[in-house]
Scaffold this motif. Structure first.
Motif, PDB file in Angstrom:
ATOM      1  N   TYR A 141       0.839  -1.203   0.000  1.00 12.90           N
ATOM      2  CA  TYR A 141       0.000   0.000   0.000  1.00 12.90           C
ATOM      3  C   TYR A 141       0.878   1.258   0.000  1.00 12.90           C
ATOM      4  O   TYR A 141       0.645   2.177  -0.787  1.00 12.90           O
ATOM      5  CB  TYR A 141      -0.938  -0.011   1.209  1.00 12.90           C
ATOM      6  N   GLU A 142       1.883   1.288   0.878  1.00  7.85           N
ATOM      7  CA  GLU A 142       2.753   2.459   0.983  1.00  7.85           C
ATOM      8  C   GLU A 142       3.495   2.728  -0.321  1.00  7.85           C
ATOM      9  O   GLU A 142       3.642   3.884  -0.729  1.00  7.85           O
ATOM     10  CB  GLU A 142       3.731   2.283   2.141  1.00  7.85           C
ATOM     11  N   PRO A 184       4.435   8.659  -5.817  1.00 10.93           N
ATOM     12  CA  PRO A 184       4.189   9.083  -7.208  1.00 10.93           C
ATOM     13  C   PRO A 184       5.105   8.388  -8.214  1.00 10.93           C
ATOM     14  O   PRO A 184       4.686   8.068  -9.320  1.00 10.93           O
ATOM     15  CB  PRO A 184       4.452  10.595  -7.187  1.00 10.93           C
ATOM     16  N   ALA A 185       6.331   8.122  -7.823  1.00 11.76           N
ATOM     17  CA  ALA A 185       7.289   7.479  -8.740  1.00 11.76           C
ATOM     18  C   ALA A 185       6.878   6.058  -9.097  1.00 11.76           C
ATOM     19  O   ALA A 185       7.325   5.522 -10.107  1.00 11.76           O
ATOM     20  CB  ALA A 185       8.675   7.474  -8.115  1.00 11.76           C
TER      21      ALA A 185
END
Length: 85
Positions: A25-26, A31-32
């Motif tokens: 999830y993290e 964004p990358a």
């Protein structure tokens, strides 16, 4: 990470499974990573945390999943809708 989480789940190592679902999830929040938010992983983290006896982490993760509209009832509805098409 997702594969490790699933493997730990099937080995019934729920604490490690939850840890890896949280990581998946993290990673999806970065964004990358270029992927959409993995809401099912945070739901699974909450679910497996419950089975590991870590109720505090379970509630935290399930509340995050719920903030995306992912609840047990919604999952059941999606399954029913899929079965009816």
């Amino acid at each position: 990470v997702q594969k490790d989480a699933s493997n730990y789940y099937f080995l019934r190592n729920f604490d490690k499974s939850a840890e890896n679902f949280e990581k998946a999830y993290e990673v999806s929040l970065m964004p990358a990573a270029g992927v959409s938010v993995d809401t099912l992983s945070i739901y699974n983290a909450g679910f497996t945390s419950y089975f590991s006896g870590n109720f505090e982490r379970s509630v935290k993760d399930l509340l995050i999943a719920e903030s995306y509209g992912l609840t047990y009832e919604n999952i059941l509805k999606r399954v029913e809708d899929t079965e009816n098409t």
